[in-house]
Design a protein around this motif. Structure first.
Motif, PDB file in Angstrom:
ATOM      1  N   VAL A  50       0.722  -1.308   0.084  1.00 29.53           N
ATOM      2  CA  VAL A  50       0.066   0.172   0.101  1.00 29.53           C
ATOM      3  C   VAL A  50       1.091   1.308  -0.055  1.00 29.53           C
ATOM      4  O   VAL A  50       0.338   2.497  -0.182  1.00 29.53           O
ATOM      5  N   ALA A  51       2.076   1.243   0.029  1.00 29.36           N
ATOM      6  CA  ALA A  51       3.106   2.508   0.344  1.00 29.36           C
ATOM      7  C   ALA A  51       2.888   3.161  -0.851  1.00 29.36           C
ATOM      8  O   ALA A  51       2.683   4.473  -0.373  1.00 29.36           O
ATOM      9  N   ALA A  52       2.590   2.953  -2.065  1.00 30.83           N
ATOM     10  CA  ALA A  52       2.699   3.974  -3.130  1.00 30.83           C
ATOM     11  C   ALA A  52       1.271   4.608  -3.306  1.00 30.83           C
ATOM     12  O   ALA A  52       0.962   5.909  -3.360  1.00 30.83           O
ATOM     13  N   GLY A  53       0.225   3.886  -2.921  1.00 33.88           N
ATOM     14  CA  GLY A  53      -1.158   4.179  -2.998  1.00 33.88           C
ATOM     15  C   GLY A  53      -1.595   5.381  -2.015  1.00 33.88           C
ATOM     16  O   GLY A  53      -2.396   6.317  -2.034  1.00 33.88           O
ATOM     17  N   PHE A  54      -0.828   5.066  -0.852  1.00 31.49           N
ATOM     18  CA  PHE A  54      -0.986   5.964   0.527  1.00 31.49           C
ATOM     19  C   PHE A  54       0.063   7.100   0.615  1.00 31.49           C
ATOM     20  O   PHE A  54       0.009   8.026   1.468  1.00 31.49           O
ATOM     21  N   GLY A  55       1.214   7.050  -0.237  1.00 27.59           N
ATOM     22  CA  GLY A  55       2.074   8.041  -0.394  1.00 27.59           C
ATOM     23  C   GLY A  55       2.776   7.687   1.057  1.00 27.59           C
ATOM     24  O   GLY A  55       3.077   8.730   1.960  1.00 27.59           O
ATOM     25  N   LEU A  56       3.365   6.747   1.297  1.00 22.08           N
ATOM     26  CA  LEU A  56       4.115   6.204   2.588  1.00 22.08           C
ATOM     27  C   LEU A  56       5.591   5.871   2.240  1.00 22.08           C
ATOM     28  O   LEU A  56       5.985   5.340   1.089  1.00 22.08           O
ATOM     29  N   GLN A  57       6.539   6.093   3.239  1.00 17.19           N
ATOM     30  CA  GLN A  57       7.598   5.669   3.327  1.00 17.19           C
ATOM     31  C   GLN A  57       7.672   4.547   4.179  1.00 17.19           C
ATOM     32  O   GLN A  57       7.131   4.295   5.135  1.00 17.19           O
ATOM     33  N   VAL A  58       8.727   3.238   3.858  1.00 15.41           N
ATOM     34  CA  VAL A  58       8.538   2.250   4.546  1.00 15.41           C
ATOM     35  C   VAL A  58      10.134   2.119   5.222  1.00 15.41           C
ATOM     36  O   VAL A  58      11.243   2.071   4.445  1.00 15.41           O
ATOM     37  N   PHE A  59      10.464   1.607   6.564  1.00 16.59           N
ATOM     38  CA  PHE A  59      11.419   1.626   7.246  1.00 16.59           C
ATOM     39  C   PHE A  59      11.472   0.255   8.138  1.00 16.59           C
ATOM     40  O   PHE A  59      10.636  -0.234   8.504  1.00 16.59           O
ATOM     41  N   ARG A  60      12.833  -0.277   8.330  1.00 10.94           N
ATOM     42  CA  ARG A  60      12.964  -1.211   8.919  1.00 10.94           C
ATOM     43  C   ARG A  60      12.702  -0.969  10.444  1.00 10.94           C
ATOM     44  O   ARG A  60      13.243   0.426  10.876  1.00 10.94           O
ATOM     45  N   PRO A  61      12.200  -1.534  11.325  1.00 12.47           N
ATOM     46  CA  PRO A  61      12.049  -1.016  13.037  1.00 12.47           C
ATOM     47  C   PRO A  61      13.552  -1.041  13.608  1.00 12.47           C
ATOM     48  O   PRO A  61      14.485  -2.029  13.183  1.00 12.47           O
ATOM     49  N   PRO A  62      13.741  -0.638  14.606  1.00 12.57           N
ATOM     50  CA  PRO A  62      14.911  -0.225  15.182  1.00 12.57           C
ATOM     51  C   PRO A  62      15.342  -1.377  16.029  1.00 12.57           C
ATOM     52  O   PRO A  62      16.541  -1.561  16.594  1.00 12.57           O
ATOM     53  N   MET A  63      14.238  -2.143  16.505  1.00 14.32           N
ATOM     54  CA  MET A  63      14.560  -3.215  17.492  1.00 14.32           C
ATOM     55  C   MET A  63      14.056  -4.789  16.805  1.00 14.32           C
ATOM     56  O   MET A  63      13.334  -4.492  15.776  1.00 14.32           O
ATOM     57  N   LEU A  64      14.533  -5.738  17.261  1.00 14.07           N
ATOM     58  CA  LEU A  64      14.140  -7.086  16.827  1.00 14.07           C
ATOM     59  C   LEU A  64      12.817  -7.442  17.131  1.00 14.07           C
ATOM     60  O   LEU A  64      12.489  -7.486  18.200  1.00 14.07           O
ATOM     61  N   ILE A  65      11.873  -7.975  16.096  1.00 15.43           N
ATOM     62  CA  ILE A  65      10.508  -8.272  16.277  1.00 15.43           C
ATOM     63  C   ILE A  65      10.450  -9.600  15.797  1.00 15.43           C
ATOM     64  O   ILE A  65      10.504  -9.575  14.500  1.00 15.43           O
ATOM     65  N   ALA A  66      10.117 -10.430  16.279  1.00 15.15           N
ATOM     66  CA  ALA A  66      10.010 -12.013  15.588  1.00 15.15           C
ATOM     67  C   ALA A  66       8.885 -11.954  14.860  1.00 15.15           C
ATOM     68  O   ALA A  66       7.606 -11.305  15.012  1.00 15.15           O
TER      69      ALA A  66
END
Length: 308
Positions: free
Chosen positions: A257-273
């Motif tokens: 959905v990033a393009a449709g909503f105009g979003l940037q996507v990042f990796r989180p700063p902590m480890l999440i399973a």
């Protein structure tokens, strides 16, 4: 009741009323008019000497006596369907019926579009219905909402349910393009200080203020500020796209959905399973031809999403 004179078609109507809680919806499920369903209900009431359903708001609620029939009736109808449908005789091109999938609106983006295309091409008279999960008790969606399949995070199951592992979903952080409080580049790891300083919108159908991301933060001695909760992922993405709030959502959804909503996507700063998403269904439908065929189509569409 004289069973010898009972019209067994009435039992299909009773099952549809249990599943739908409405004469209109039961009629749609069976291809009957509302008046035909109401007439069948009247004959059932006379035959069984019980009201069977009472109206509560805009929904029909089963009487205590009717509740004693619900599970046994469904089991028997499915056994009859299996009995009359030898292996190999199911033909999706001519089959009719409805298949209810209980899931979050995550699946509205990732499953329903390709499933709709597939059914249109291979099983045009089968109907797929995406419905909500029962809050706080996702497994109960199979019973309370009459779902044929629940798509949920992996959990302990009752002995009457079967499961199929489908895909693992890591998490990503989303923020609106041009967010003034973010210096990282799209695709990078969001700095911990930024992640914790910015307000978050959290997906939570139940309105909870913490989730897996908060547990992951607590393990490294940090916390975030949840400024808002939303019951649907589409709402989370909309809020993020039109504000300075950020969110942690499944990576597959973020990328879709990033393009449709105009979003940037990042990796989180902590480890999440990563969350393991599984398909869950009642064992009584293991060999029901239409249900088995539909389950396999859903599984085939979702398993390629795995990011193990």
């Amino acid at each position: 009741m004289n069973f010898a004179t009972l019209d067994l078609n009435l039992l299909r109507v009773l099952d549809a009323l249990f599943r739908e809680g409405s004469t209109v919806k039961a009629g749609a499920r069976l291809g009957l008019s509302q008046s035909a369903v109401s007439g069948a209900l009247s004959r059932l009431r006379h035959a069984l000497d019980d009201p069977l359903f009472v109206r509560h708001s805009n929904r029909l609620v089963a009487t205590d006596y009717a509740e004693t029939l619900r599970d046994g009736l469904r089991d028997e109808l499915e056994r009859i369907e299996i009995l009359l449908s030898p292996p190999g005789t199911f033909d999706p091109a001519t089959a009719t019926g409805a298949f209810k999938i209980a899931a979050s609106d995550f699946m509205a983006e990732l499953l329903m579009p390709p499933l709709g295309d597939l059914l249109n091409k291979t099983a045009p008279s089968l109907r797929a219905q995406l419905i909500d999960l029962v809050p706080h008790d996702y497994i109960n969606s199979l019973e309370r909402y009459g779902a044929d399949l629940a798509l949920i995070p992996d959990t302990e199951l009752p002995d009457w349910a079967n499961r199929e592992p489908l895909f693992r979903s890591p998490f990503s952080v989303i923020a609106r393009a041009g967010h003034p409080g973010i210096g990282a580049t799209d695709g990078d790891t969001m700095p911990m200080e930024t992640f914790c300083a910015l307000p978050h919108v959290l997906f939570s159908p139940e309105g909870k203020l913490s989730a897996m991301g908060d547990d992951a933060l607590a393990r490294v001695g940090r916390a975030r500020h949840v400024a808002m909760t939303m019951p649907v992922f589409s709402g989370v993405c909309r809020v993020v796209s039109e504000s300075d709030l950020i969110a942690l959502i499944p990576d597959q959804l973020a990328r879709k959905v990033a393009a449709g909503f105009g979003l940037q996507v990042f990796r989180p700063p902590m480890l999440i399973a990563p969350a393991l998403i599984v398909g869950v269904w009642h064992k009584r439908a293991d060999r029901t031809p239409m249900a088995a065929w539909m389950r396999q189509r859903v599984f085939d569409l979702l398993k390629p999403l795995d990011q193990a």
